[in-house]
Design a protein around this motif. Structure first.
Motif, PDB file in Angstrom:
ATOM      1  N   PHE A 259     -31.513 120.973-101.537  1.00  0.00           N
ATOM      2  CA  PHE A 259     -31.163 120.325-102.797  1.00  0.00           C
ATOM      3  C   PHE A 259     -29.648 120.199-102.950  1.00  0.00           C
ATOM      4  O   PHE A 259     -28.859 120.934-102.368  1.00  0.00           O
ATOM      5  CB  PHE A 259     -31.740 121.086-103.988  1.00  0.00           C
ATOM      6  CG  PHE A 259     -31.224 122.494-104.150  1.00  0.00           C
ATOM      7  CD1 PHE A 259     -29.981 122.754-104.715  1.00  0.00           C
ATOM      8  CD2 PHE A 259     -31.997 123.577-103.754  1.00  0.00           C
ATOM      9  CE1 PHE A 259     -29.519 124.039-104.869  1.00  0.00           C
ATOM     10  CE2 PHE A 259     -31.542 124.870-103.910  1.00  0.00           C
ATOM     11  CZ  PHE A 259     -30.297 125.107-104.468  1.00  0.00           C
ATOM     12  N   GLN A 261     -27.390 120.238-106.360  1.00  0.00           N
ATOM     13  CA  GLN A 261     -27.597 120.600-107.760  1.00  0.00           C
ATOM     14  C   GLN A 261     -26.276 120.595-108.517  1.00  0.00           C
ATOM     15  O   GLN A 261     -25.244 121.029-108.016  1.00  0.00           O
ATOM     16  CB  GLN A 261     -28.238 121.987-107.851  1.00  0.00           C
ATOM     17  CG  GLN A 261     -28.836 122.302-109.224  1.00  0.00           C
ATOM     18  CD  GLN A 261     -29.614 123.602-109.202  1.00  0.00           C
ATOM     19  OE1 GLN A 261     -29.036 124.676-109.124  1.00  0.00           O
ATOM     20  NE2 GLN A 261     -30.930 123.503-109.270  1.00  0.00           N
ATOM     21  N   GLY A 279     -26.510 115.784-112.143  1.00  0.00           N
ATOM     22  CA  GLY A 279     -27.818 115.465-111.593  1.00  0.00           C
ATOM     23  C   GLY A 279     -28.191 116.410-110.470  1.00  0.00           C
ATOM     24  O   GLY A 279     -27.326 117.032-109.842  1.00  0.00           O
ATOM     25  N   ASP A 280     -29.494 116.546-110.243  1.00  0.00           N
ATOM     26  CA  ASP A 280     -30.030 117.353-109.150  1.00  0.00           C
ATOM     27  C   ASP A 280     -30.961 116.469-108.318  1.00  0.00           C
ATOM     28  O   ASP A 280     -31.629 115.571-108.859  1.00  0.00           O
ATOM     29  CB  ASP A 280     -30.841 118.547-109.667  1.00  0.00           C
ATOM     30  CG  ASP A 280     -30.071 119.382-110.682  1.00  0.00           C
ATOM     31  OD1 ASP A 280     -28.832 119.330-110.664  1.00  0.00           O
ATOM     32  OD2 ASP A 280     -30.723 120.087-111.484  1.00  0.00           O
ATOM     33  N   TYR A 281     -31.004 116.758-107.032  1.00  0.00           N
ATOM     34  CA  TYR A 281     -31.961 116.060-106.182  1.00  0.00           C
ATOM     35  C   TYR A 281     -32.476 117.025-105.126  1.00  0.00           C
ATOM     36  O   TYR A 281     -31.700 117.767-104.500  1.00  0.00           O
ATOM     37  CB  TYR A 281     -31.340 114.845-105.500  1.00  0.00           C
ATOM     38  CG  TYR A 281     -32.336 114.120-104.613  1.00  0.00           C
ATOM     39  CD1 TYR A 281     -33.316 113.313-105.183  1.00  0.00           C
ATOM     40  CD2 TYR A 281     -32.318 114.278-103.230  1.00  0.00           C
ATOM     41  CE1 TYR A 281     -34.257 112.667-104.394  1.00  0.00           C
ATOM     42  CE2 TYR A 281     -33.252 113.640-102.430  1.00  0.00           C
ATOM     43  CZ  TYR A 281     -34.222 112.839-103.019  1.00  0.00           C
ATOM     44  OH  TYR A 281     -35.156 112.221-102.241  1.00  0.00           O
ATOM     45  N   TYR A 282     -33.825 117.024-104.955  1.00  0.00           N
ATOM     46  CA  TYR A 282     -34.496 117.856-103.961  1.00  0.00           C
ATOM     47  C   TYR A 282     -35.157 116.949-102.935  1.00  0.00           C
ATOM     48  O   TYR A 282     -35.625 115.847-103.266  1.00  0.00           O
ATOM     49  CB  TYR A 282     -35.542 118.748-104.628  1.00  0.00           C
ATOM     50  CG  TYR A 282     -34.952 119.783-105.553  1.00  0.00           C
ATOM     51  CD1 TYR A 282     -34.847 121.114-105.169  1.00  0.00           C
ATOM     52  CD2 TYR A 282     -34.496 119.420-106.810  1.00  0.00           C
ATOM     53  CE1 TYR A 282     -34.301 122.063-106.027  1.00  0.00           C
ATOM     54  CE2 TYR A 282     -33.944 120.351-107.669  1.00  0.00           C
ATOM     55  CZ  TYR A 282     -33.848 121.680-107.268  1.00  0.00           C
ATOM     56  OH  TYR A 282     -33.301 122.608-108.114  1.00  0.00           O
ATOM     57  N   THR A 283     -35.220 117.431-101.707  1.00  0.00           N
ATOM     58  CA  THR A 283     -35.732 116.586-100.632  1.00  0.00           C
ATOM     59  C   THR A 283     -37.222 116.291-100.752  1.00  0.00           C
ATOM     60  O   THR A 283     -37.727 115.395-100.076  1.00  0.00           O
ATOM     61  CB  THR A 283     -35.449 117.243 -99.268  1.00  0.00           C
ATOM     62  OG1 THR A 283     -35.961 118.583 -99.273  1.00  0.00           O
ATOM     63  CG2 THR A 283     -33.962 117.271 -98.989  1.00  0.00           C
ATOM     64  N   SER A 286     -38.176 115.805-106.125  1.00  0.00           N
ATOM     65  CA  SER A 286     -37.848 116.279-107.465  1.00  0.00           C
ATOM     66  C   SER A 286     -36.407 115.899-107.807  1.00  0.00           C
ATOM     67  O   SER A 286     -35.538 115.854-106.934  1.00  0.00           O
ATOM     68  CB  SER A 286     -38.019 117.793-107.556  1.00  0.00           C
ATOM     69  OG  SER A 286     -39.342 118.181-107.290  1.00  0.00           O
ATOM     70  N   TYR A 287     -36.174 115.641-109.081  1.00  0.00           N
ATOM     71  CA  TYR A 287     -34.820 115.323-109.512  1.00  0.00           C
ATOM     72  C   TYR A 287     -34.655 115.731-110.972  1.00  0.00           C
ATOM     73  O   TYR A 287     -35.635 115.984-111.693  1.00  0.00           O
ATOM     74  CB  TYR A 287     -34.499 113.840-109.323  1.00  0.00           C
ATOM     75  CG  TYR A 287     -35.363 112.910-110.137  1.00  0.00           C
ATOM     76  CD1 TYR A 287     -35.003 112.510-111.425  1.00  0.00           C
ATOM     77  CD2 TYR A 287     -36.562 112.415-109.617  1.00  0.00           C
ATOM     78  CE1 TYR A 287     -35.795 111.653-112.166  1.00  0.00           C
ATOM     79  CE2 TYR A 287     -37.362 111.553-110.347  1.00  0.00           C
ATOM     80  CZ  TYR A 287     -36.977 111.173-111.628  1.00  0.00           C
ATOM     81  OH  TYR A 287     -37.762 110.334-112.361  1.00  0.00           O
TER      82      TYR A 287
END
Length: 888
Positions: A259, A261, A279-283, A286-287
């Motif tokens: 991620f 984050q 913002g967050d982003y997961y592979t 999820s965001y």
């Protein structure tokens, strides 16, 4: 005799002393700029120039301003070298430039100032130069400054820019806005000569108050080079808010993969408002999105707004444990300055969103929020119209949300108005006396548009369809007076009129074989009234034991009161429904249902039955005067032995049975300072039958005691610390736990904002650096707090402890820079520990290290963080965490 020394066009006023080439001058000499004039013997003699003015413009002067200089031991001029020497605590001031040093040399030929330190009597190098120009300050070993070109050559310079401290072997100052540095160390540590860490660069371009641009840069920790390096670096130095990118945190999550984050951009819009976007982003897909804004207008208002949205995917699509959810949260806080408008005020405190947000969010560990079962909001505007009478108007929108049941109670809006008390029979001046002059009335109205919905239906058309609209008008009339100078009497009556826009109608559906309820839209109203009166007094009992006794006096204050109230029955608003439902075997049996069309409306139905009650109450307070331990005190010390021991009950004249209500008891017993034992209980005089239902028989007549103890509760809260033995201190309430509706202390643990890890246990860095290490030889700072409660239930012969728990928390500083803490509790009823948290924190001066651990429960997790304290370098950190399983 006075004379003038001519140096070009610069004239220095001095005193003639012999023919020594090193002629001592006065301690302070004034430097002035004049055109060339002939020397004169008398300074006060006026010379008139008869020569016509030359039309050719004169050349520019070397010095364009007054030069002020000083040397404590001596100030002298070398005529042949055309230099002025200042020694010991010397300084020179020219325009906006000032240099302080042990030795300063002013060279008129080269138009330079040279400054360095001197050796003291112990052989130490002291009085190092301090160069100040404008807001820039440099502390080198030596300096050469050209006052004509404004260039300087500085050796071993030390300067501070914002949170950065910079040290360079050689600095070349081109002008007042650009400095080139060689072999540079810069850090946020307090001691630039012995920093805990620093960045080393061979070449640096330094723009004061703006930026530092470097070449190849390496990070050193304790003078040991690390592999952390950059081919070039850029460090902003602006002290004002500036827009810029926020570097995200990179990590890995077992359920969502790798991620990024809390990365985003900060917008410094203007001096009044800003905007933070993260913002967050997961592979795994999820965001999350986070928007925060702070705004303020001095002497008017200030506030902040926050919006969070998270799209959560657990595991991977196609896997059996895959799940998907969306949660959000909105917060808004607005406060108006009290001086902005005394007659009107606008305020807001909003906390609403998904009921499961604080349980499932992956970007915060807010302990107080997930332990708190209620989210509440209020936005209100109030206006006061001065005059006689005074009118107050308030418009508000409120919200209350149960995160367990996901029920939401929303009023949008609530409008209320009130007229202050009016005394129609009061005298034009003087004190009001008697029952007639004290008669007063007022007017209140409250209108609401109330909606009861659930989390899934929030702000959908269904929510507005079930809204209830109504208003209630109230006119209370009251008076008070004295009877026989010792009895205080009061009487009051109240008239209410209630308006609703929806009522209900009941009918029997033969096909369904049941009573159905239909909603009837349209205006309807009902009116009620009541009457009450009370009589009370105050009795004092004094017990004197003598001034030579340790306990000198005990005072018992009793406040008995008797009240009487009447509430008429308004059966005109009730109807009878006769129906014959089909029972087993096809038989029918007639039944009668009495109901009011105002049932299940906003304010409920009026009373159907007449009631007449007499109430009894007794309040007790016991205090003592004891001999003061302070021998210098002139008065004895007053202490409370029993606070507000209250008894209350009532007798119903109109009831056919169970005329006496239970006796309620409450009180508080002070034990020591800040420790009171609070208790309450209920005593019922009636007995129970074999089915544990209350019967119209006194318990004593049924073979029992005079009263049955049906409910009791005892609680205490106590907090103390090492500061209690030094000086008084107040609990801070400006933290995230308190703003989230929790306690201002850490009894239920501390909160953690993953976007700001240093938030955990944050302390003042200056206090940390200036701690008195010697005091730890005889005392260790600590604090401890506990909360204990026990509840007994026996209303239906349960005879059990329904709840019994102890909560406690504490912190101790093991050393000036080591701090540990814990929060926990034990449920004696459930025989298990409550939410438990351990906290460890190490202050590394310029760095901070912390470790939070929740060892068990559904929130089991840990979080480790080490990073630089300074906000400028907050991205230089290492953190690792094990998140709790949100699905639990």
């Amino acid at each position: 005799m006075l004379f003038y020394i001519l140096l070009g066009t610069h004239i220095i006023r001095a005193q003639e002393i012999g023919t020594n080439p090193f002629t001592p001058l006065p301690t302070v000499a004034d430097s002035l700029s004049f055109p060339d004039i002939p020397m004169i013997e008398n300074a006060n003699e006026r010379v008139v120039d008869t020569v016509k003015t030359d039309t050719i413009a004169p050349p520019d002067e070397t010095l364009k301003d007054v030069v002020d200089y000083y040397g404590e031991d001596y100030v002298y001029m070398h005529r042949q070298e055309n230099k002025i020497y200042m020694y010991n605590k010397a300084y020179i001031i020219y325009e906006d430039m000032r240099i302080d040093a042990g030795l300063i040399i002013l060279d008129y030929n080269k138009k330079e100032v040279y400054a360095k330190g001197i050796m003291d009597s112990l052989g130490n190098y002291s009085q190092l130069p301090v160069f100040v120009q404008g807001t820039n300050k440099v502390e080198p070993d030596s300096i050469r400054f050209n006052y004509d070109t404004q260039k300087a050559l500085i050796f071993n310079s030390r300067t501070e820019q914002g949170e950065f401290k910079v040290k360079a072997e050689v600095s070349k100052r081109e002008n007042d806005s650009v400095v080139y540095l060689n072999n540079v160390k810069f850090t946020t540590a307090k001691d630039i000569d012995n920093p805990e860490y620093y960045f080393y660069s061979r070449k640096v371009k330094f723009v004061p108050q703006k930026k530092i641009v470097t070449g190849l840069t390496n990070m050193y920790i304790a003078d040991v080079p690390t592999p952390l390096g950059l081919p070039f670096g850029y460090f902003p130095l602006t002290e004002e808010r500036a827009s810029g990118f926020i570097i995200p945190t990179i990590g890995e999550n077992s359920n969502r993969g790798f991620f990024f984050q809390n990365g985003g951009y900060y917008f410094a819009i203007n001096d009044y408002v800003d905007l933070l976007t993260l913002g967050d982003y997961y592979t795994n897909g999820s965001y999350a999105l986070r928007l925060e804004s702070n705004y303020a207008l001095r002497y008017r208002f200030r506030g902040n707004l926050s919006f969070r949205y998270e799209k959560l995917l657990n595991s991977e699509r196609g896997f059996p444990d895959f799940s998907e959810a969306s949660v959000y949260n909105i917060r808004w806080s607005h406060s108006q300055d009290a001086k902005a408008n005394p007659s009107s005020r606008f305020s807001a405190s909003v906390n609403l969103g998904s009921s499961r947000f604080f349980q499932e969010s992956i970007n915060q560990l807010n302990t107080s929020s997930f332990l708190n079962n209620t989210l509440s909001s209020s936005v209100s505007y109030s206006k006061t119209f001065e005059g006689e009478p005074q009118v107050n108007v308030n418009i508000a929108a409120t919200h209350s949300q149960n995160t367990n049941t996901q029920e939401i109670n929303l009023t949008l809006p609530t409008v209320s108005a009130s007229v202050s008390r009016i005394f129609p029979f009061s005298p034009a001046s003087g004190i009001k006396k008697g029952a007639l002059q004290n008669i007063n009335f007022q007017y209140d109205v409250r209108a609401e548009n109330r909606m009861l919905t659930t989390d899934s239906l929030f702000f959908t058309p269904k929510m507005f369809e079930d809204a209830q609209l109504g208003a209630r008008h109230t006119v209370p009339i009251s008076t008070n007076f004295k009877i026989l100078n010792y009895l205080s009497a009061s009487a009051s009556t109240s008239f209410q009129e209630t308006w609703v826009m929806k009522t209900t109608r009941r009918s029997f559906d033969r096909e369904l074989n049941q009573v159905v309820i239909d909603t009837v839209n349209g205006f309807d109203s009902f009116r009620t009234y009541n009457f009450s009166t009370s009589l009370g007094t105050t009795l004092y009992g004094m017990f004197n034991f003598g001034e030579d006794k340790k306990i000198q006096t005990i005072r018992h204050v009793m406040r008995p009161n008797v009240s009487y109230s009447i509430n008429p029955g308004f059966d005109q608003y009730y109807e009878e429904l006769k129906y014959s439902p089909t029972i087993a075997g096809g038989m029918t049996e007639e039944e009668i249902l009495v109901y009011s069309r105002f049932q299940n409306t906003m304010f409920g139905a009026p009373n159907q039955n007449y009631s007449s009650n007499i109430g009894f109450g007794l309040s007790n307070t016991i205090e003592a005067k004891v001999r003061n331990r302070d021998s210098t005190a002139t008065e004895p010390k007053r202490i409370a032995l029993l606070n507000n021991l209250n008894f209350s009950t009532s007798y119903s004249i109109s009831a056919d049975s169970l005329k006496w209500s239970p006796v309620n008891i409450s009180g508080s017993i002070p034990i020591v300072e800040k420790l009171d034992i609070n208790f309450n209980g209920t005593l019922d005089p009636y007995a129970l039958n074999n089915n544990n239902n209350k019967i119209n028989t006194f318990n004593i007549d049924n073979g029992g005691s005079l009263f049955r103890l049906t409910q009791a509760n005892m609680s205490l809260n106590y907090s103390f610390s090492s500061r209690d033995f030094e000086s008084k201190s107040e609990e801070r309430e400006d933290n995230e736990t308190f703003r989230s509706g929790g306690r201002p202390d850490d009894l239920f643990g501390n909160s953690s904002e993953l976007s700001d890890p240093t938030f955990v246990g944050k302390r003042n860095p200056e206090e940390d650096r200036d701690v008195n290490i010697g005091r730890y030889n005889y005392t260790v700072p600590w604090d401890f707090r506990l909360a204990y409660t026990v509840t007994y239930s026996n209303s239906r012969r349960e005879d059990e402890i329904s709840s019994h728990s102890l909560m406690f928390s504490g912190n101790v500083d093991l050393s000036p820079r080591w701090s540990v803490g814990a929060s926990s509790g034990y449920d004696f009823k459930g025989k298990g520990f409550t939410f438990t948290q351990f906290r460890f924190q190490r202050d590394l001066e310029s760095w901070q290290m912390s470790f939070n651990w929740v060892p068990f429960s559904a929130r089991s997790s840990w979080y480790f963080f080490v990073g630089i304290k300074s906000s400028v370098l907050s991205d230089i950190k290492y953190d690792k965490r094990n998140e709790p399983d949100r699905r639990l």
